[in-house]
Scaffold this active site. Structure first.
Site, PDB file in Angstrom:
ATOM      1  N   HIS A  37      66.426 -34.290  90.594  1.00 48.41           N
ATOM      2  CA  HIS A  37      67.754 -34.563  90.031  1.00 48.41           C
ATOM      3  C   HIS A  37      67.733 -34.319  88.517  1.00 48.41           C
ATOM      4  O   HIS A  37      68.674 -33.773  87.943  1.00 48.41           O
ATOM      5  CB  HIS A  37      68.170 -36.021  90.262  1.00 48.41           C
ATOM      6  CG  HIS A  37      68.400 -36.383  91.699  1.00 48.41           C
ATOM      7  ND1 HIS A  37      67.606 -37.273  92.369  1.00 48.41           N
ATOM      8  CD2 HIS A  37      69.352 -35.972  92.582  1.00 48.41           C
ATOM      9  CE1 HIS A  37      68.044 -37.403  93.607  1.00 48.41           C
ATOM     10  NE2 HIS A  37      69.095 -36.628  93.769  1.00 48.41           N
ATOM     11  N   SER A 186      62.122 -35.877  96.926  1.00 43.35           N
ATOM     12  CA  SER A 186      63.248 -36.309  97.748  1.00 43.35           C
ATOM     13  C   SER A 186      63.325 -37.821  97.625  1.00 43.35           C
ATOM     14  O   SER A 186      62.283 -38.499  97.524  1.00 43.35           O
ATOM     15  CB  SER A 186      62.989 -35.935  99.214  1.00 43.35           C
ATOM     16  OG  SER A 186      63.787 -36.716 100.065  1.00 43.35           O
TER      17      SER A 186
END
Ligand code: PAF
Length: 290
Positions: A37, A186
């Site tokens: 991210h 993840s």
């Protein structure tokens, strides 16, 4: 950095920014932010005047037996990361701000592309993703939106949706970010026990193994897949696991011929894998130039 919880307020802010001629880069997330991210945010920061991150665990994209309730929600840590990365606005709506109390009646479906790979096993998942992303685009009104290639099928579905429905947004793909041993970052990696985590990079190793077999051009694709699945099973033999799929498509998610000699040299194809390690479902993919 401002945290906005109301959809209408977010729309007013974005309208004003657009009127001032500012470019808006958008990173949609479900929170539990990690290195991948951060990479999306950094790209958005470099390419836009304003960066907006959304944090919303979208109930519509979880199946009834999936992990919606236990999905990690470390909001304090997420906001700290956003502040460090110089995000301008975090859009963090509650569920009832995004969906009416009597349920949603309108859905976005990208047919065909959602019938394969993850879509085959997670019925309704991509309908939930496409619906929430189109809502977020209407709320945040970005010029550019950033999606990771780890969720390659999601990326292709969003690109197609933007094209088919004439959304005025540019979709920017960002390469998969991996931990030092190759495991793709993840939020679901948080579910892995230490023992499971120690073998989780096997997904990536099996993809690289398969890539090398393909590039040898000695086997059919079916044989490459069989050998790679066997290799993956061996790598994961110390933990409970189940390979859900190990498949190959081209970069537009079209099927590719079994006989590698029928694939034009230089064509780029992709190997996809989904595996349950214990109860945790992990996915990954890599590109191969034939
Ligand atoms: O990739 C995700 O985190 C989600 O699917 C997304 C794009 C934020 C939609 O909920």
């Amino acid at each position: 950095m401002k945290v906005i919880k109301k959809t209408h307020q977010m729309q007013i802010i974005s309208d004003k920014l657009r009127m001032q001629g500012k470019t808006i880069g958008f990173v949609p997330t479900m929170g539990a932010l990690h290195q991948a991210h951060i990479e999306l945010i950094k790209r958005a920061r470099k390419q836009n005047d304003i960066v907006i991150v959304s944090i919303f665990v979208n109930p519509l994209q979880f199946g009834p037996k999936e992990d919606y309730n236990k999905y990690p929600r470390p909001i304090k840590q997420d906001l700290k990361i956003c502040r460090n990365e110089k995000v301008d606005y975090v859009f963090y709506p509650p569920v009832d701000e995004m969906y009416p109390k009597d349920g949603n009646l309108t859905f976005v479906e990208v047919t065909k592309l959602e019938d394969i790979l993850c879509g085959k096993y997670r019925s309704g998942h991509f309908r939930g993703v496409a619906t929430v992303v189109s809502k977020l685009f209407n709320i945040v009104k970005p010029h550019n939106a950033y999606f990771g290639e780890k969720d390659y099928q999601q990326l292709k579905i969003i690109e197609r949706m933007v094209n088919d429905l004439n959304f005025d947004v540019k979709i920017i793909p960002v390469p998969t970010v991996r931990d030092i041993d190759g495991l793709a970052y993840s939020s679901r990696n948080l579910y892995l026990s230490d023992k499971e985590r120690s073998v989780a990079s096997s997904l990536y190793k099996s993809l690289v193994f398969c890539k090398e077999l393909i590039q040898q051009k000695k086997y059919t694709l079916k044989q490459c897949i069989q050998k790679s699945k066997k290799y993956l099973d061996t790598l994961l033999s110390s933990v409970e696991h189940k390979i859900q799929y190990f498949e190959i498509y081209d970069n537009d998610l079209n099927p590719v011929p079994q006989n590698l000699k029928e694939i034009p040299s230089g064509k780029r194809i992709r190997i996809f894998v989904a595996v349950f390690i214990g109860n945790t479902r992990l996915i990954d993919n890599i590109e191969v130039t034939v």
